[in-house]
Motif scaffolding. Structure first.
Motif, PDB file in Angstrom:
ATOM      1  N   GLN A   1       5.650  12.274 -29.990  1.00  0.00           N
ATOM      2  CA  GLN A   1       4.953  13.435 -30.033  1.00  0.00           C
ATOM      3  C   GLN A   1       4.502  13.620 -31.530  1.00  0.00           C
ATOM      4  OE1 GLN A   1       8.306  15.806 -28.574  1.00  0.00           O
ATOM      5  NE2 GLN A   1       6.996  16.735 -26.761  1.00  0.00           N
ATOM      6  N   SER A   2       5.460  13.188 -32.412  1.00  0.00           N
ATOM      7  CA  SER A   2       4.872  13.103 -33.764  1.00  0.00           C
ATOM      8  C   SER A   2       3.551  12.479 -34.088  1.00  0.00           C
ATOM      9  CB  SER A   2       5.956  12.722 -34.719  1.00  0.00           C
ATOM     10  OG  SER A   2       7.219  13.537 -34.647  1.00  0.00           O
ATOM     11  N   MET A   3       3.604  11.173 -33.456  1.00  0.00           N
ATOM     12  CA  MET A   3       2.138  10.641 -33.644  1.00  0.00           C
ATOM     13  C   MET A   3       0.878  11.421 -33.063  1.00  0.00           C
ATOM     14  SD  MET A   3       0.332   7.986 -34.283  1.00  0.00           S
ATOM     15  CE  MET A   3       1.391   6.272 -34.361  1.00  0.00           C
ATOM     16  N   ASP A   4       1.291  12.072 -31.883  1.00  0.00           N
ATOM     17  CA  ASP A   4       0.425  13.041 -31.485  1.00  0.00           C
ATOM     18  C   ASP A   4      -0.025  14.043 -32.255  1.00  0.00           C
ATOM     19  OD1 ASP A   4      -0.952  15.118 -30.115  1.00  0.00           O
ATOM     20  OD2 ASP A   4      -0.032  14.838 -28.264  1.00  0.00           O
ATOM     21  N   ALA A   5       1.003  14.652 -33.067  1.00  0.00           N
ATOM     22  CA  ALA A   5       0.679  15.721 -34.017  1.00  0.00           C
ATOM     23  C   ALA A   5       0.127  15.208 -35.113  1.00  0.00           C
ATOM     24  CB  ALA A   5       2.082  16.365 -34.307  1.00  0.00           C
TER      25      ALA A   5
ATOM     26  N   PHE B   1      -0.345  30.456 -45.523  1.00  0.00           N
ATOM     27  CA  PHE B   1       0.942  30.076 -46.168  1.00  0.00           C
ATOM     28  C   PHE B   1       2.017  30.208 -45.017  1.00  0.00           C
ATOM     29  CE2 PHE B   1       5.002  31.713 -48.181  1.00  0.00           C
ATOM     30  CZ  PHE B   1       5.137  30.593 -48.905  1.00  0.00           C
ATOM     31  N   ILE B   2       1.761  31.050 -44.119  1.00  0.00           N
ATOM     32  CA  ILE B   2       2.670  31.336 -43.055  1.00  0.00           C
ATOM     33  C   ILE B   2       2.776  30.054 -41.949  1.00  0.00           C
ATOM     34  CG2 ILE B   2       2.303  32.344 -40.628  1.00  0.00           C
ATOM     35  CD1 ILE B   2       4.728  33.583 -42.168  1.00  0.00           C
ATOM     36  N   LEU B   3       1.399  29.476 -42.007  1.00  0.00           N
ATOM     37  CA  LEU B   3       1.141  28.435 -40.910  1.00  0.00           C
ATOM     38  C   LEU B   3       1.918  27.126 -41.415  1.00  0.00           C
ATOM     39  CD1 LEU B   3      -2.505  28.689 -39.984  1.00  0.00           C
ATOM     40  CD2 LEU B   3      -0.738  29.497 -38.767  1.00  0.00           C
ATOM     41  N   LEU B   4       2.342  27.088 -42.665  1.00  0.00           N
ATOM     42  CA  LEU B   4       3.307  25.821 -43.144  1.00  0.00           C
ATOM     43  C   LEU B   4       4.546  25.661 -42.276  1.00  0.00           C
ATOM     44  CD1 LEU B   4       3.598  26.583 -47.105  1.00  0.00           C
ATOM     45  CD2 LEU B   4       2.444  24.705 -45.907  1.00  0.00           C
ATOM     46  N   THR B   5       4.765  26.938 -41.578  1.00  0.00           N
ATOM     47  CA  THR B   5       5.804  26.397 -40.422  1.00  0.00           C
ATOM     48  C   THR B   5       5.618  25.661 -39.442  1.00  0.00           C
ATOM     49  OG1 THR B   5       4.869  28.233 -39.350  1.00  0.00           O
ATOM     50  CG2 THR B   5       6.788  28.950 -40.711  1.00  0.00           C
ATOM     51  N   VAL B   6       4.382  24.972 -39.422  1.00  0.00           N
ATOM     52  CA  VAL B   6       4.009  23.987 -38.436  1.00  0.00           C
ATOM     53  C   VAL B   6       4.701  22.671 -38.901  1.00  0.00           C
ATOM     54  CG1 VAL B   6       1.954  22.910 -39.428  1.00  0.00           C
ATOM     55  CG2 VAL B   6       2.208  23.026 -36.937  1.00  0.00           C
ATOM     56  N   LEU B   7       5.183  22.363 -40.118  1.00  0.00           N
ATOM     57  CA  LEU B   7       5.711  21.252 -40.686  1.00  0.00           C
ATOM     58  C   LEU B   7       6.834  20.507 -39.543  1.00  0.00           C
ATOM     59  CD1 LEU B   7       5.325  22.044 -44.323  1.00  0.00           C
ATOM     60  CD2 LEU B   7       3.850  20.502 -43.017  1.00  0.00           C
ATOM     61  N   PRO B   8       7.795  21.513 -39.433  1.00  0.00           N
ATOM     62  CA  PRO B   8       8.900  20.720 -38.752  1.00  0.00           C
ATOM     63  C   PRO B   8       8.484  20.166 -37.387  1.00  0.00           C
ATOM     64  CG  PRO B   8       9.539  23.112 -39.479  1.00  0.00           C
ATOM     65  CD  PRO B   8       8.056  22.682 -39.854  1.00  0.00           C
ATOM     66  N   TRP B   9       7.373  20.752 -36.776  1.00  0.00           N
ATOM     67  CA  TRP B   9       6.894  19.778 -35.567  1.00  0.00           C
ATOM     68  C   TRP B   9       6.441  18.615 -35.945  1.00  0.00           C
ATOM     69  CZ3 TRP B   9       7.794  21.034 -30.616  1.00  0.00           C
ATOM     70  CH2 TRP B   9       8.557  22.276 -30.364  1.00  0.00           C
ATOM     71  N   SER B  10       5.807  18.497 -36.929  1.00  0.00           N
ATOM     72  CA  SER B  10       5.011  17.252 -37.291  1.00  0.00           C
ATOM     73  C   SER B  10       6.050  16.025 -37.845  1.00  0.00           C
ATOM     74  CB  SER B  10       4.191  17.574 -38.485  1.00  0.00           C
ATOM     75  OG  SER B  10       3.070  18.241 -37.916  1.00  0.00           O
ATOM     76  N   PHE B  11       7.075  16.721 -38.530  1.00  0.00           N
ATOM     77  CA  PHE B  11       8.094  15.800 -39.143  1.00  0.00           C
ATOM     78  C   PHE B  11       9.546  15.629 -38.240  1.00  0.00           C
ATOM     79  CE2 PHE B  11       5.053  16.416 -42.133  1.00  0.00           C
ATOM     80  CZ  PHE B  11       4.687  15.092 -42.495  1.00  0.00           C
TER      81      PHE B  11
END
Length: 420
Positions: free
Chosen positions: A361-365, A59-69
């Protein structure tokens, strides 16, 4: 190699020297990765130690979402940071967003690891701030660094990621063990402030950009052929270089490496080899150009993956040999990413540098996450040997495609020069 630019606006000379600019940017890149290390490496370990379930940790790892979008809000950030008239506001953005990120880390210190929901909210806010900082930082780097210095700028970016991860995922845990959660987290907040000061104290009087430029937008980026080919380049390169990386640690554990040995490899070995590849890449890109270094890095990556495949087939349990393959992968990855991002900087328009580079970078992620999910889904059924072998073949396919992409970009550069 000649690089295509959408903007022909002259670049004003910055008061700061290239070395000063790179040092300031490097501090910001380290700071961003400190936050990432705390969130993605340090915090899961602390939560587990405090009795959290794997579902809680996921659940904590949802914090990766800002980096993807982060590409979604990158135009708004860039419109403020680099207006049509007046001076750039890079330092203003870094000061405001950076202060918010530090405040969220302080909030995490006060909340404590036992309150999962408020801790997740604070970490999500810190991750959002870190991703936003990255937009402004990348835009400033593209605008400020001449082509000959981009390799060093990308070396600071990649090297900063390794150093920040070592601080946020390594030093943070050591401090918690000795000082406790709250003092250790407050130390991390202080580290972030110290890392941001060199950038904030560096003078910068460059004007933003030409006043007749169009508004920054994602569609404006996608309409330019060099951006579309750059996004294709990112996808091809990531396919060849990153998809199998998620399998390496589980394979080493199954091969008999202890957690202590793997932790030492990840903490010291990977950091040292990654930094060597990053700063070696900065020098090599400046001397030979981006595509030759990308090709060499992909060849090394494919060789390392083939080595893992052979080790899986033969049942090799030699820790030294497997550790060497892991370090080779770290070296080749950081070397290649420096070259890739140096090339991508040249494809970003000075009219909207932060938007363009954020899209890359988003394409990379996104391609990385999709690949990691696929590999994880089929890994148990196919086995390590098949997965590593398939990844090595993908690396070779990407290596074959690189010369085509290089020729395609060179032809576009010549057409742009003739049109001018």
């Amino acid at each position: 190699m000649s690089l295509v630019r959408a903007s022909t606006a002259p670049r004003e000379r910055s008061i700061a020297s290239p070395a000063t600019i790179i040092a300031g940017l490097g501090g910001l890149y380290v700071a961003q990765s400190v936050i990432g290390g705390v969130v993605f490496t340090g915090l899961p370990a602390v939560l587990r130690q405090n009795g959290a379930s794997l579902n809680d940790i996921a659940f904590i790892l949802l914090t990766v979402l800002p980096w993807s979008f982060k590409f979604v809000w990158s135009p708004a950030v860039e419109r403020y940071r680099s207006p049509r008239s007046g001076r750039r506001r890079s330092r203003e953005v870094v000061a405001i967003v950076g202060a918010f990120a530090v405040a969220m880390i302080v909030a995490c210190a006060l909340i404590g690891p036992g309150a999962l929901l408020p801790l997740t909210v604070a970490m999500m806010a810190a991750s959002f701030a870190s991703a936003t900082l990255d937009i402004a930082c990348d835009g400033h780097a593209v605008e400020s660094l001449a082509e000959r210095n981009r390799g060093w700028g990308n070396a600071a970016q990649v090297g900063g990621a390794y150093m920040g991860a070592a601080i946020g995922g390594g030093l943070f845990l050591v401090l918690i063990d000795h000082l406790g959660w709250q003092p250790a987290t407050l130390v991390m907040a202080g580290v972030l402030v110290a890392l941001g000061l060199p950038f904030l104290l560096t003078p910068d009087r460059q004007r933003a950009a030409r006043e007749d430029r169009p508004p920054q937008s994602i569609m404006a980026a996608l309409r330019r052929p060099e951006m579309r080919s750059g996004l294709l380049l990112v996808a091809v390169y990531v396919l060849g270089a990153k998809w199998a990386s998620i399998l390496i640690s589980p394979f080493l554990i199954d091969s008999g490496l202890s957690l202590t040995a793997l932790g030492t490899l990840n903490g010291i070995g990977i950091t040292v080899s990654g930094l060597a590849g990053a700063f070696g890449g900065g020098w090599l890109v400046r001397r030979f150009g981006a595509f030759p270094i990308m090709s060499g890095a992909l060849a090394l990556t494919a060789l390392g993956l083939a080595g893992f495949a052979l080790a899986a087939v033969a049942g090799v349990k030699a820790p030294a040999a497997l550790g060497a393959l892991m370090l080779l992968g770290s070296l080749s990855f950081s070397l290649g990413v420096v070259a890739l991002y140096s090339e991508l900087m040249g494809r970003a328009s000075l009219d909207q540098a932060g938007v363009d580079f954020t899209l890359f970078q988003s394409m990379d992620a996104i391609v990385s996450v999709v690949g990691w999910w696929l590999v994880s889904a089929v890994g148990d059924r196919l086995g390590f040997a098949v997965c590593f072998g398939a990844a090595a073949i993908l690396g070779l396919a990407a290596l074959v495609a690189l010369p085509f992409l290089a020729r395609r970009e060179s032809a576009r550069a010549r057409e742009a020069q003739q049109g001018a």
